[in-house]
Scaffold this active site. Structure first.
Site, mmCIF file in Angstrom:
data_model
loop_
_atom_site.group_PDB
_atom_site.id
_atom_site.type_symbol
_atom_site.label_atom_id
_atom_site.label_comp_id
_atom_site.label_asym_id
_atom_site.label_seq_id
_atom_site.Cartn_x
_atom_site.Cartn_y
_atom_site.Cartn_z
ATOM 1 N N ASN A 9 32.735 48.401 36.257
ATOM 2 C CA ASN A 9 34.026 48.759 35.667
ATOM 3 C C ASN A 9 34.591 47.505 34.994
ATOM 4 O OD1 ASN A 9 36.599 49.585 35.087
ATOM 5 N ND2 ASN A 9 37.285 49.770 37.223
ATOM 6 N N LYS A 11 37.138 47.238 33.102
ATOM 7 C CA LYS A 11 38.610 47.236 32.952
ATOM 8 C C LYS A 11 38.988 46.744 31.552
ATOM 9 C CE LYS A 11 38.905 46.715 37.901
ATOM 10 N NZ LYS A 11 39.673 46.296 39.068
ATOM 11 N N HIS A 97 41.566 55.908 39.246
ATOM 12 C CA HIS A 97 41.483 54.526 39.745
ATOM 13 C C HIS A 97 42.895 54.109 40.169
ATOM 14 C CE1 HIS A 97 41.043 50.206 39.856
ATOM 15 N NE2 HIS A 97 39.739 50.383 39.895
ATOM 16 N N GLU A 99 44.490 51.514 39.735
ATOM 17 C CA GLU A 99 45.264 50.850 38.686
ATOM 18 C C GLU A 99 45.916 51.877 37.767
ATOM 19 O OE1 GLU A 99 42.199 48.120 37.419
ATOM 20 O OE2 GLU A 99 42.418 47.083 39.336
ATOM 21 N N GLU A 168 37.996 53.085 47.294
ATOM 22 C CA GLU A 168 38.421 51.761 46.851
ATOM 23 C C GLU A 168 39.716 51.380 47.555
ATOM 24 O OE1 GLU A 168 36.560 50.367 42.983
ATOM 25 O OE2 GLU A 168 38.451 51.321 42.498
ATOM 26 N N GLY A 174 40.008 43.281 43.431
ATOM 27 C CA GLY A 174 40.349 42.074 42.695
ATOM 28 C C GLY A 174 40.947 40.979 43.563
ATOM 29 N N SER A 213 36.099 44.121 45.409
ATOM 30 C CA SER A 213 35.551 42.778 45.595
ATOM 31 C C SER A 213 34.073 42.767 45.988
ATOM 32 C CB SER A 213 36.382 41.975 46.602
ATOM 33 O OG SER A 213 37.681 41.766 46.090
HETATM 34 P P1 PGA Z 1 36.862 44.385 41.812
HETATM 35 O O1 PGA Z 1 37.308 45.793 41.187
HETATM 36 O O2 PGA Z 1 35.360 44.476 42.042
HETATM 37 O O3 PGA Z 1 37.208 43.369 40.779
HETATM 38 O O4 PGA Z 1 37.589 44.219 43.082
HETATM 39 C C1 PGA Z 1 36.758 47.012 41.622
HETATM 40 C C2 PGA Z 1 37.435 48.146 40.929
HETATM 41 O O5 PGA Z 1 38.654 48.118 40.772
HETATM 42 O O6 PGA Z 1 36.794 49.120 40.485
#
Ligand code: PGA
Length: 253
Positions: A9, A11, A97, A99, A168, A174, A213
């Site tokens: 992903n 982003k 997601h 976000e 998640e 992140g 992460s």
């Molecule tokens: P990250 O993001 O691996 O940077 O923690 C995962 C995600 O949000 O899909």
């Protein structure tokens, strides 16, 4: 047997020249990676799907969108439909997601509408669920996950067979603070059991992937867990060598 799914992903990252360099390093590195039994998916910003599709010609690599509209066409400025993503070579699309749930106030109802739109466009929705740290610490995790999952089960009915679920935990996204393999497994198996109350075979076939992460050095522990069927990788997927190592880590000790 559930296929292993590794999804990148990106982003809000990438640009024309970054993508060119990435595609070239990724394509050549991939020659040394055994992807048998697994599917690898890249979800760049949708505007770059065509560029990356033309640059990464490996038939083992699939593409996905990061989001789609809950509408199909019309006066919805800024939106992209499932059919459009499909036309640009996508097989998957991320839905709900955190976000988007948080920043764009996407409710469970909207998430369900998006997932249904994805399925009717011929895409596989990867529907994300997860709790915040406060919810986990105040023992509300199961309540939150139930409300997210039950909306999916109710809204999609038998079409749950056509989706992927991504657990998640928001506190792990992140932050560098990955859920331990045991913590993730506990939730994955709980989710599968809850789906199993609707249908045992649906639960057994459902791919449930973990995100938050993920790095090459925690991939193996996570994939070793019986209910973790793949990974949704954010930050680490932007570094070619790191993403390639994640793609090639084998399950099992
Ligand atoms: P990250 O993001 O691996 O940077 O923690 C995962 C995600 O949000 O899909």
């Amino acid at each position: 047997m559930r296929t292993l799914l590794i999804i990148a992903n990106w982003k809000l990252n990438g640009n024309w020249s970054f993508n060119e360099a990435y595609a070239s390093a990724f394509s050549s590195g991939l020659k040394d990676v055994d992807v048998t039994g697994r599917q690898i998916v890249i979800c760049p910003p949708s505007i770059y799907l065509q560029q990356l599709n033309a640059l990464i010609l490996n038939q083992d690599i699939y593409f996905g969108g990061q989001d789609l509209s809950d509408e199909t066409a019309g006066a919805f400025t800024g939106e992209i439909s499932g059919v459009m993503l499909k036309e640009f070579g996508c097989r998957y699309v991320l839905v709900g997601h955190s976000e988007r749930r948080v920043r764009h106030q996407e409710s469970n109802e909207i998430v369900v509408r998006k997932a249904l739109n994805a399925i009717s466009a011929g895409l596989i929705p990867v529907i994300c669920v997860g709790e915040t740290l406060e919810q986990r610490q105040s023992q509300q995790m199961h309540e939150v996950l139930s409300s997210q999952l039950d909306a999916i089960l109710q809204g999609l009915g038998e079409q749950v067979e056509q989706v992927v679920l991504a657990y998640e935990p928001i506190w792990a996204i992140g932050t560098g603070q990955t859920a331990s393999a045991e913590q993730a497994q506990e939730v994955h198996s709980w989710l599968r059991e809850r789906v199993g109350k609707k249908s045992h075979s649906m639960a057994q076939n459902l791919q449930i992937i973990y995100g938050g992460s993920v790095k090459s050095d925690n991939t193996k522990q996570l994939l070793n867990m019986p209910d973790i069927d793949g990974l949704l990788v954010g930050g680490s997927s932007l570094v070619v060598s790191e993403f390639l190592s994640i793609c090639q880590v084998n399950e099992g000790i």
